[in-house]
Design a protein around this motif. Structure first.
Motif, mmCIF file in Angstrom:
data_model
loop_
_atom_site.group_PDB
_atom_site.id
_atom_site.type_symbol
_atom_site.label_atom_id
_atom_site.label_comp_id
_atom_site.label_asym_id
_atom_site.label_seq_id
_atom_site.Cartn_x
_atom_site.Cartn_y
_atom_site.Cartn_z
ATOM 1 N N PHE A 11 21.239 26.441 36.441
ATOM 2 C CA PHE A 11 21.448 26.778 37.846
ATOM 3 C C PHE A 11 22.935 26.846 38.174
ATOM 4 O O PHE A 11 23.402 27.795 38.809
ATOM 5 N N ARG A 12 23.698 25.861 37.751
ATOM 6 C CA ARG A 12 25.144 25.850 38.015
ATOM 7 C C ARG A 12 25.838 27.035 37.344
ATOM 8 O O ARG A 12 26.784 27.596 37.886
ATOM 9 N N TYR A 14 24.636 30.083 36.828
ATOM 10 C CA TYR A 14 24.433 31.282 37.635
ATOM 11 C C TYR A 14 25.163 31.202 38.977
ATOM 12 O O TYR A 14 25.710 32.187 39.445
ATOM 13 N N VAL A 15 25.177 30.045 39.597
ATOM 14 C CA VAL A 15 25.883 29.889 40.871
ATOM 15 C C VAL A 15 27.372 30.143 40.672
ATOM 16 O O VAL A 15 27.996 30.874 41.449
ATOM 17 N N ASP A 16 27.965 29.573 39.644
ATOM 18 C CA ASP A 16 29.383 29.801 39.378
ATOM 19 C C ASP A 16 29.650 31.265 39.049
ATOM 20 O O ASP A 16 30.667 31.825 39.473
ATOM 21 N N GLY A 17 28.758 31.896 38.335
ATOM 22 C CA GLY A 17 28.925 33.303 38.006
ATOM 23 C C GLY A 17 28.906 34.194 39.235
ATOM 24 O O GLY A 17 29.722 35.109 39.370
ATOM 25 N N PHE A 18 27.997 33.920 40.175
ATOM 26 C CA PHE A 18 27.940 34.724 41.390
ATOM 27 C C PHE A 18 29.126 34.461 42.310
ATOM 28 O O PHE A 18 29.568 35.343 43.018
ATOM 29 N N HIS A 19 29.654 33.249 42.296
ATOM 30 C CA HIS A 19 30.821 32.954 43.138
ATOM 31 C C HIS A 19 32.069 33.650 42.621
ATOM 32 O O HIS A 19 32.950 34.014 43.408
ATOM 33 N N ASN A 20 32.173 33.848 41.324
ATOM 34 C CA ASN A 20 33.377 34.437 40.743
ATOM 35 C C ASN A 20 33.303 35.955 40.635
ATOM 36 O O ASN A 20 34.217 36.570 40.095
ATOM 37 N N MET A 21 32.253 36.577 41.131
ATOM 38 C CA MET A 21 32.122 38.026 41.052
ATOM 39 C C MET A 21 33.067 38.719 42.018
ATOM 40 O O MET A 21 33.300 38.244 43.122
#
Length: 71
Positions: A11-12, A14-21
């Motif tokens: 979960f973390r 994917y969350v970090d990946g979406f925040h850095n997009m």
């Protein structure tokens, strides 16, 4: 307990990946707009509710049964 830790890590990730997009956010916006056009607008104009038009008065089940038997 180990299962929860793995799920938390995934979960973390994917969350970090979406925040850095940066470019991805624009692409996801385009994808969501296209899906809205496909499912909302096209359905309203090109796929009318034929069953509601053919079976007046809420007799959809009778209409379908009659069509299945007659064909």
């Amino acid at each position: 307990m180990a299962n929860t830790n793995i799920l938390n890590k995934v979960f973390r990730f994917y969350v970090d990946g979406f925040h850095n997009m940066t470019v991805g956010r624009v692409l996801w916006t385009v994808i969501l707009i296209k899906l809205a056009v496909i499912f909302l607008i096209l359905k309203l104009f090109f796929f009318p509710d034929v069953l509601e038009q053919k079976a007046k008065g809420g007799n959809q089940a009778d209409y379908v049964a009659r069509e299945l038997i007659d064909r």
